[in-house]
Design a protein around this motif. Structure first.
Motif, PDB file in Angstrom:
ATOM      1  N   LEU A 185      -1.237  18.569 -23.664  1.00 47.30           N
ATOM      2  CA  LEU A 185      -2.189  18.872 -22.595  1.00 47.30           C
ATOM      3  C   LEU A 185      -3.010  17.643 -22.213  1.00 47.30           C
ATOM      4  O   LEU A 185      -3.283  17.407 -21.033  1.00 47.30           O
ATOM      5  N   ILE A 186      -3.386  16.856 -23.213  1.00 50.21           N
ATOM      6  CA  ILE A 186      -4.248  15.700 -22.963  1.00 50.21           C
ATOM      7  C   ILE A 186      -3.537  14.647 -22.113  1.00 50.21           C
ATOM      8  O   ILE A 186      -4.122  14.089 -21.177  1.00 50.21           O
ATOM      9  N   VAL A 187      -2.271  14.360 -22.411  1.00 53.09           N
ATOM     10  CA  VAL A 187      -1.561  13.266 -21.746  1.00 53.09           C
ATOM     11  C   VAL A 187      -1.460  13.484 -20.230  1.00 53.09           C
ATOM     12  O   VAL A 187      -1.860  12.601 -19.454  1.00 53.09           O
ATOM     13  N   ARG A 213       0.836  -1.209   0.000  1.00 55.32           N
ATOM     14  CA  ARG A 213       0.000   0.000   0.000  1.00 55.32           C
ATOM     15  C   ARG A 213       0.869   1.256   0.000  1.00 55.32           C
ATOM     16  O   ARG A 213       0.603   2.208  -0.747  1.00 55.32           O
ATOM     17  N   ALA A 214       1.914   1.257   0.811  1.00 60.99           N
ATOM     18  CA  ALA A 214       2.798   2.429   0.870  1.00 60.99           C
ATOM     19  C   ALA A 214       3.547   2.619  -0.446  1.00 60.99           C
ATOM     20  O   ALA A 214       3.654   3.743  -0.958  1.00 60.99           O
ATOM     21  N   MET A 215       4.063   1.530  -1.020  1.00 56.78           N
ATOM     22  CA  MET A 215       4.808   1.626  -2.276  1.00 56.78           C
ATOM     23  C   MET A 215       3.920   2.164  -3.398  1.00 56.78           C
ATOM     24  O   MET A 215       4.341   3.013  -4.189  1.00 56.78           O
ATOM     25  N   ARG A 216       2.702   1.672  -3.473  1.00 61.16           N
ATOM     26  CA  ARG A 216       1.788   2.138  -4.523  1.00 61.16           C
ATOM     27  C   ARG A 216       1.428   3.599  -4.325  1.00 61.16           C
ATOM     28  O   ARG A 216       1.342   4.372  -5.294  1.00 61.16           O
ATOM     29  N   LEU A 217       1.214   4.003  -3.080  1.00 59.23           N
ATOM     30  CA  LEU A 217       0.885   5.398  -2.800  1.00 59.23           C
ATOM     31  C   LEU A 217       2.042   6.317  -3.174  1.00 59.23           C
ATOM     32  O   LEU A 217       1.848   7.349  -3.832  1.00 59.23           O
ATOM     33  N   TYR A 218       3.263   5.954  -2.774  1.00 57.27           N
ATOM     34  CA  TYR A 218       4.427   6.777  -3.101  1.00 57.27           C
ATOM     35  C   TYR A 218       4.628   6.874  -4.618  1.00 57.27           C
ATOM     36  O   TYR A 218       4.957   7.946  -5.149  1.00 57.27           O
ATOM     37  N   GLY A 219       4.435   5.750  -5.303  1.00 55.53           N
ATOM     38  CA  GLY A 219       4.577   5.778  -6.755  1.00 55.53           C
ATOM     39  C   GLY A 219       3.566   6.698  -7.415  1.00 55.53           C
ATOM     40  O   GLY A 219       3.910   7.461  -8.329  1.00 55.53           O
ATOM     41  N   ASN A 220       2.319   6.651  -6.960  1.00 51.20           N
ATOM     42  CA  ASN A 220       1.295   7.529  -7.522  1.00 51.20           C
ATOM     43  C   ASN A 220       1.580   8.996  -7.223  1.00 51.20           C
ATOM     44  O   ASN A 220       1.317   9.874  -8.054  1.00 51.20           O
ATOM     45  N   ILE A 221       2.120   9.272  -6.044  1.00 53.99           N
ATOM     46  CA  ILE A 221       2.455  10.665  -5.702  1.00 53.99           C
ATOM     47  C   ILE A 221       3.549  11.192  -6.625  1.00 53.99           C
ATOM     48  O   ILE A 221       3.488  12.327  -7.118  1.00 53.99           O
ATOM     49  N   VAL A 222       4.563  10.364  -6.872  1.00 55.80           N
ATOM     50  CA  VAL A 222       5.639  10.776  -7.781  1.00 55.80           C
ATOM     51  C   VAL A 222       5.084  11.048  -9.179  1.00 55.80           C
ATOM     52  O   VAL A 222       5.412  12.064  -9.813  1.00 55.80           O
ATOM     53  N   LEU A 223       4.229  10.161  -9.667  1.00 59.53           N
ATOM     54  CA  LEU A 223       3.631  10.357 -10.990  1.00 59.53           C
ATOM     55  C   LEU A 223       2.761  11.609 -11.035  1.00 59.53           C
ATOM     56  O   LEU A 223       2.757  12.341 -12.038  1.00 59.53           O
ATOM     57  N   LEU A 224       2.020  11.870  -9.967  1.00 61.72           N
ATOM     58  CA  LEU A 224       1.191  13.078  -9.923  1.00 61.72           C
ATOM     59  C   LEU A 224       2.040  14.342  -9.967  1.00 61.72           C
ATOM     60  O   LEU A 224       1.714  15.298 -10.683  1.00 61.72           O
ATOM     61  N   LEU A 225       3.130  14.355  -9.218  1.00 61.33           N
ATOM     62  CA  LEU A 225       3.993  15.539  -9.203  1.00 61.33           C
ATOM     63  C   LEU A 225       4.642  15.777 -10.559  1.00 61.33           C
ATOM     64  O   LEU A 225       4.684  16.916 -11.064  1.00 61.33           O
ATOM     65  N   LEU A 226       5.155  14.715 -11.171  1.00 63.30           N
ATOM     66  CA  LEU A 226       5.784  14.856 -12.484  1.00 63.30           C
ATOM     67  C   LEU A 226       4.764  15.280 -13.536  1.00 63.30           C
ATOM     68  O   LEU A 226       5.032  16.172 -14.355  1.00 63.30           O
ATOM     69  N   SER A 227       3.585  14.670 -13.502  1.00 66.62           N
ATOM     70  CA  SER A 227       2.546  15.014 -14.480  1.00 66.62           C
ATOM     71  C   SER A 227       2.051  16.440 -14.285  1.00 66.62           C
ATOM     72  O   SER A 227       1.790  17.156 -15.270  1.00 66.62           O
ATOM     73  N   ALA A 228       1.921  16.872 -13.038  1.00 68.97           N
ATOM     74  CA  ALA A 228       1.462  18.241 -12.774  1.00 68.97           C
ATOM     75  C   ALA A 228       2.484  19.260 -13.276  1.00 68.97           C
ATOM     76  O   ALA A 228       2.115  20.326 -13.778  1.00 68.97           O
ATOM     77  N   THR A 229       3.765  18.933 -13.142  1.00 67.62           N
ATOM     78  CA  THR A 229       4.803  19.841 -13.653  1.00 67.62           C
ATOM     79  C   THR A 229       4.707  19.970 -15.169  1.00 67.62           C
ATOM     80  O   THR A 229       4.757  21.085 -15.723  1.00 67.62           O
ATOM     81  N   VAL A 230       4.573  18.832 -15.849  1.00 62.15           N
ATOM     82  CA  VAL A 230       4.430  18.866 -17.308  1.00 62.15           C
ATOM     83  C   VAL A 230       3.159  19.610 -17.707  1.00 62.15           C
ATOM     84  O   VAL A 230       3.164  20.407 -18.655  1.00 62.15           O
ATOM     85  N   LEU A 231       2.074  19.374 -16.981  1.00 61.08           N
ATOM     86  CA  LEU A 231       0.819  20.047 -17.290  1.00 61.08           C
ATOM     87  C   LEU A 231       0.947  21.560 -17.138  1.00 61.08           C
ATOM     88  O   LEU A 231       0.414  22.320 -17.953  1.00 61.08           O
ATOM     89  N   GLY A 232       1.658  22.021 -16.105  1.00 63.64           N
ATOM     90  CA  GLY A 232       1.835  23.455 -15.926  1.00 63.64           C
ATOM     91  C   GLY A 232       2.583  24.102 -17.086  1.00 63.64           C
ATOM     92  O   GLY A 232       2.199  25.178 -17.575  1.00 63.64           O
ATOM     93  N   ILE A 233       3.632  23.437 -17.550  1.00 58.46           N
ATOM     94  CA  ILE A 233       4.420  23.982 -18.666  1.00 58.46           C
ATOM     95  C   ILE A 233       3.607  23.967 -19.956  1.00 58.46           C
ATOM     96  O   ILE A 233       3.567  24.955 -20.713  1.00 58.46           O
ATOM     97  N   THR A 234       2.949  22.834 -20.235  1.00 55.65           N
ATOM     98  CA  THR A 234       2.200  22.731 -21.484  1.00 55.65           C
ATOM     99  C   THR A 234       0.962  23.637 -21.485  1.00 55.65           C
ATOM    100  O   THR A 234       0.546  24.113 -22.546  1.00 55.65           O
ATOM    101  N   ALA A 235       0.383  23.872 -20.318  1.00 54.32           N
ATOM    102  CA  ALA A 235      -0.741  24.817 -20.257  1.00 54.32           C
ATOM    103  C   ALA A 235      -0.274  26.229 -20.591  1.00 54.32           C
ATOM    104  O   ALA A 235      -0.991  26.992 -21.256  1.00 54.32           O
ATOM    105  N   TYR A 236       0.921  26.569 -20.149  1.00 55.78           N
ATOM    106  CA  TYR A 236       1.488  27.879 -20.504  1.00 55.78           C
ATOM    107  C   TYR A 236       1.717  27.971 -22.008  1.00 55.78           C
ATOM    108  O   TYR A 236       1.415  29.001 -22.632  1.00 55.78           O
TER     109      TYR A 236
END
Length: 244
Positions: free
Chosen positions: A47-49, A6-29
């Motif tokens: 933007l879609i990805v 449970r902890a490993m899956r949660l940490y992995g999803n958090i990392v993916l969310l942070l990386l995806s949010a960073t890409v989304l911020g740049i591509t939205a700009y």
């Protein structure tokens, strides 16, 4: 599911969310300064990805099975591979620090090509990183689900993903196995209790890989799932025991 998984899956999803949010911020700009007439296809796709990634991660954290999770991981991994390849094709071998006064046209004017180049490099690096993470997560999911089937969960692909064990652990219940009245729950649907006619072992023992249990005459062998990744508990009771 064990607490470790449970902890490993949660940490992995958090990392993916942070990386995806960073890409989304740049591509939205980029979308705000380029669309609708400049770099139309790339801006929309980029933007879609990350948007789709964030939505599916949030859905998967609420409910998922190994089967659906595998589909999500494969589809998103392919999308991020396409994102990384497309970004690499656009930026090529440009040296960002060598750019000085060059400008990139926008819908309202222009921006520094050096800053745009650095942003492209960030999106490129993060896209490749996310693709690699999805490939690793898919391999881990397939390995854990296959192990769960070997350890006596023939329907592991269709069960809630929270019941998967981590490497070196047994399928079990999270939260320390706290059930009403201190009792284990009945065998899940599709898992009838079974007799194990073999040699060695004793009543109330914990079964480890390679161990067998000798059934006493007139007794039934009851196998209960282990708690939080521990081996299952085997108990012999007089008479015949059937599934609920």
């Amino acid at each position: 599911m064990t607490q470790l998984f449970r902890a490993m899956r949660l940490y992995g999803n958090i990392v993916l969310l942070l990386l995806s949010a960073t890409v989304l911020g740049i591509t939205a700009y980029w979308a705000s300064i380029f669309l609708p007439n400049i770099r139309h296809d790339y801006s929309i796709f980029s933007l879609i990805v990350p948007c789709l990634t964030i939505v599916l991660i949030l859905i998967g954290m609420q409910w998922s099975t190994p089967r659906t999770e595998a589909v999500f991981l494969f589809v998103l991994g392919v999308l991020w591979l396409a994102q990384a390849a497309w970004t690499t094709d656009i930026i090529g071998n440009i040296q960002c620090d060598a750019l000085t006064s060059q400008q990139v046209p926008t819908k309202t004017g222009s921006i520094s090509e050096r800053s745009w180049c650095y942003e492209m490099r960030v999106v490129q690096a993060f896209s490749w990183m996310i693709f690699c993470l999805y490939a690793i997560f898919l391999w881990i999911l397939i390995s854990l689900t296959t192990r769960a089937k070997v350890l006596g969960r023939p329907y592991a692909w269709a069960e809630p993903i929270i019941e998967l064990p981590w490497f070196g652990q047994w399928p079990g219940y999270p939260e320390g196995g706290q059930f009403a009245g201190g009792m284990y729950p009945p065998a899940p649907y599709g898992y009838p209790m079974m007799n194990v006619p073999s040699m060695g072992g004793y009543a109330g023992s914990q079964m480890a890989p390679g161990y067998v249990v000798q059934q006493n005459p007139g007794h039934s062998v009851v196998i209960q799932p282990g708690i939080n990744g521990q081996p299952p508990t085997i108990t012999q009771v007089p008479g015949t025991v059937t599934s609920a």
